[in-house]
Design an enzyme around this catalytic site. Structure first.
Site, mmCIF file in Angstrom:
data_model
loop_
_atom_site.group_PDB
_atom_site.id
_atom_site.type_symbol
_atom_site.label_atom_id
_atom_site.label_comp_id
_atom_site.label_asym_id
_atom_site.label_seq_id
_atom_site.Cartn_x
_atom_site.Cartn_y
_atom_site.Cartn_z
ATOM 1 N N PHE A 13 0.823 -1.162 -0.098
ATOM 2 C CA PHE A 13 -0.006 -0.143 0.098
ATOM 3 C C PHE A 13 0.993 1.287 0.202
ATOM 4 O O PHE A 13 0.808 2.082 -1.026
ATOM 5 C CB PHE A 13 -1.045 -0.058 1.279
ATOM 6 N N THR A 37 1.762 -9.675 1.471
ATOM 7 C CA THR A 37 0.788 -8.868 1.687
ATOM 8 C C THR A 37 0.632 -7.621 0.660
ATOM 9 O O THR A 37 -0.422 -6.895 0.633
ATOM 10 C CB THR A 37 0.977 -8.221 3.002
ATOM 11 N N GLY A 38 1.671 -7.427 -0.245
ATOM 12 C CA GLY A 38 1.217 -6.589 -1.450
ATOM 13 C C GLY A 38 0.707 -7.289 -2.592
ATOM 14 O O GLY A 38 0.546 -8.438 -2.562
ATOM 15 N N SER A 77 7.311 -5.524 5.450
ATOM 16 C CA SER A 77 6.896 -5.974 6.554
ATOM 17 C C SER A 77 5.713 -6.067 6.652
ATOM 18 O O SER A 77 4.852 -5.140 6.144
ATOM 19 C CB SER A 77 7.293 -5.232 7.673
ATOM 20 N N TYR A 147 5.144 -7.904 15.786
ATOM 21 C CA TYR A 147 5.372 -6.471 14.942
ATOM 22 C C TYR A 147 6.083 -5.541 15.736
ATOM 23 O O TYR A 147 7.340 -4.668 15.512
ATOM 24 C CB TYR A 147 4.202 -6.094 14.576
ATOM 25 N N LYS A 151 10.068 -3.955 15.186
ATOM 26 C CA LYS A 151 10.310 -2.554 14.742
ATOM 27 C C LYS A 151 11.172 -2.187 15.719
ATOM 28 O O LYS A 151 12.186 -1.214 15.406
ATOM 29 C CB LYS A 151 9.034 -1.761 14.695
ATOM 30 N N TYR A 161 24.191 0.527 13.425
ATOM 31 C CA TYR A 161 24.825 0.592 12.154
ATOM 32 C C TYR A 161 25.176 2.260 11.909
ATOM 33 O O TYR A 161 26.524 2.385 11.568
ATOM 34 C CB TYR A 161 23.813 0.319 10.665
HETATM 35 P P1 NAD Z 1 1.579 -3.695 3.158
HETATM 36 O O1 NAD Z 1 1.256 -4.776 3.769
HETATM 37 O O2 NAD Z 1 0.469 -3.145 2.221
HETATM 38 O O3 NAD Z 1 2.825 -3.581 2.306
HETATM 39 C C1 NAD Z 1 4.057 -4.185 2.768
HETATM 40 C C2 NAD Z 1 4.996 -4.756 1.658
HETATM 41 O O4 NAD Z 1 5.990 -5.196 2.159
HETATM 42 C C3 NAD Z 1 3.955 -5.713 0.971
HETATM 43 O O5 NAD Z 1 4.126 -5.349 -0.677
HETATM 44 C C4 NAD Z 1 4.647 -7.168 1.159
HETATM 45 O O6 NAD Z 1 4.484 -7.907 0.170
HETATM 46 C C5 NAD Z 1 5.868 -6.787 1.455
HETATM 47 N N1 NAD Z 1 6.822 -7.653 2.307
HETATM 48 C C6 NAD Z 1 6.555 -8.043 3.424
HETATM 49 N N2 NAD Z 1 7.403 -8.845 3.969
HETATM 50 C C7 NAD Z 1 8.190 -8.843 3.045
HETATM 51 C C8 NAD Z 1 9.690 -9.733 2.924
HETATM 52 N N3 NAD Z 1 9.887 -10.687 3.925
HETATM 53 N N4 NAD Z 1 10.498 -9.665 2.035
HETATM 54 C C9 NAD Z 1 9.912 -8.660 0.927
HETATM 55 N N5 NAD Z 1 8.653 -8.028 0.861
HETATM 56 C C10 NAD Z 1 7.954 -8.324 1.873
HETATM 57 O O7 NAD Z 1 1.688 -2.473 4.375
HETATM 58 P P2 NAD Z 1 1.807 -0.836 4.179
HETATM 59 O O8 NAD Z 1 0.735 -0.359 5.231
HETATM 60 O O9 NAD Z 1 2.246 -0.552 2.930
HETATM 61 O O10 NAD Z 1 3.175 -0.917 5.345
HETATM 62 C C11 NAD Z 1 4.580 -0.444 4.787
HETATM 63 C C12 NAD Z 1 5.553 -0.272 5.999
HETATM 64 O O11 NAD Z 1 5.309 0.822 6.653
HETATM 65 C C13 NAD Z 1 5.597 -1.529 6.844
HETATM 66 O O12 NAD Z 1 7.111 -1.597 7.001
HETATM 67 C C14 NAD Z 1 4.983 -0.919 8.008
HETATM 68 O O13 NAD Z 1 5.407 -1.618 9.131
HETATM 69 C C15 NAD Z 1 5.076 0.279 7.897
HETATM 70 N N6 NAD Z 1 3.830 1.436 8.659
HETATM 71 C C16 NAD Z 1 2.784 1.264 7.994
HETATM 72 C C17 NAD Z 1 1.809 2.065 8.415
HETATM 73 C C18 NAD Z 1 0.240 2.196 7.830
HETATM 74 O O14 NAD Z 1 -0.730 2.744 8.584
HETATM 75 N N7 NAD Z 1 0.251 1.746 6.815
HETATM 76 C C19 NAD Z 1 2.010 2.531 9.946
HETATM 77 C C20 NAD Z 1 3.330 2.297 10.526
HETATM 78 C C21 NAD Z 1 4.385 1.623 9.964
#
Ligand code: NAD
Ligand code: UDP
Length: 323
Positions: A13, A37-38, A77, A147, A151, A161
């Protein structure tokens, strides 16, 4: 000069919107994703873009990207509670090994590394609104810890690092973000409520609905992440919208925006669900000149249009509490 930027989790997303933003301003993007999850659909419009390439890989196993790299964004993630609760070990691996491999790539290439951390590092916060100096209140052994602690470890590794190897890093603490391309079955509150409202089903409020969240529209969030990446700030920096709503208020607003006949139904509250969440964004405002500008009703209307189209293609909302 064109910069070559690697987006880990670029098919998700947030990641797909980030790819769009970077490509639009002339950067080259290498998107790495395992599609857990993408969705490939999120990047379909970029298939013939000359500046965009896609590598399918699990970042906790390896990041097969060769050549010069100027920046690494680590968004890979699971992020929705039902997604990470269904993939506990993968979530821990993405935060630990995935972060280490992303940092190794950045260190080897002399690139800047941006970690997509989360407001979940504050857990159920005793300090409100949350300032970056607050250390948080996290249950280290509860179901959400896969989770939250992944993080927190990712932040610790990123800072180590920077201190040990001098790697150029930035830590963004992202607060709840919503917008087009949320999966209809993603399980997060906005996608669930919008899909339920569009179907005329009752909206599933977990608990009594008095818990709060502060919702940021995705274009604002991405602009904040890019502003942080472009700066020389390490952070951590809260990137989110400080407008705070109870979940009951959010349900009412979504019923209103969609003009739905739906009511609400209460379901059990997930274990360790934070009671309140709101970012203090003074640091981002002062140091990055960034703040969100999209009002909730406007962002929701765009989200409703996107999820409405997806529902027409057979999407569905998850019902019932995640845990
Ligand atoms: P999402 O699930 O839509 O996107 C995560 C993407 O990472 C997906 O495309 C998934 O396929 C990919 N992925 C997961 N594990 C993987 C792996 N081991 N190797 C390769 N690809 C992998 O979630 P999002 O909402 O787009 O979140 C993206 C990032 O932002 C995440 O790290 C999340 O923790 C962080 N985040 C998002 C939000 C939010 O509200 N959307 C809030 C806080 C943090
Ligand atoms: N929530 C809800 N109904 C749903 C989905 C979520 O009431 O259908 C609540 C959830 O319990 C939490 C808030 O909405 O209090 C935000 O949940 P989400 O899963 O979007 O993200 P979180 O902030 O918990 O990671």
């Amino acid at each position: 000069m064109t910069r070559r930027l690697v987006v880990l989790g670029g098919a998700g997303f947030l990641g797909s919107h980030l790819c769009d933003h970077l490509l639009a301003r002339g950067d080259e993007v290498v998107c790495v994703d395992d599609f857990s999850t993408g969705r490939r659909d999120n990047l379909a419009h970029l298939a013939s873009h000359p500046g965009c390439s896609l590598v399918e890989a699990d970042v906790s196993e390896g990041i097969p990207v060769d050549g010069a790299v100027d920046g690494v964004f680590h968004l890979a993630s699971p992020a929705s509670p039902p997604d990470y609760l269904a993939r506990p070990l993968q979530t821990l691996a993405a935060g630990s090994e995935g972060t280490r491999r992303g940092l190794e790539l950045a260190a080897a290439c002399g690139a800047r590394f941006l970690l997509a951390s989360t407001s979940e590092v504050y857990g159920d916060p005793a300090v409100h609104p949350q300032v970056e100096s607050y250390w948080g209140n996290v249950n280290p052994v509860g179901p959400r810890s896969v989770y939250d602690e992944a993080k927190r470890y990712a932040e610790a590794l990123t800072m180590a690092y920077a201190r040990t190897l001098g790697t150029d890093v930035a830590v963004a603490r992202i607060f709840n973000t919503y917008g087009p391309r949320l999966r209809p079955d993603d399980g997060r509150v906005v996608s669930n409520f919008v899909v339920q409202a569009l179907r005329g089903d009752d909206l599933t409020i977990y608990g009594d609905g008095s818990q709060t969240r502060s919702l940021c529209y995705v274009a604002d969030e991405v602009a904040g992440l890019v502003a942080l990446f472009d700066s020389d700030l390490t952070g951590p920096v809260n990137i989110g919208n400080p407008d705070e709503y109870t979940i009951t208020e959010l349900a009412r607003t979504i019923i209103e925006v969609t003009g739905s006949p739906s009511g609400v139904v209460h379901r059990p509250l997930p274990v360790d669900d934070p009671t309140r969440r709101r970012p203090d964004i003074t640091l981002a405002r002062n140091a990055l000149g960034w703040e969100p500008t999209t009002p909730l009703a406007e962002g929701l209307a765009l989200t409703v249009a996107s999820l409405g189209a997806a529902a027409g293609r057979g999407g569905n909302a998850r019902n019932g509490a995640a845990s």
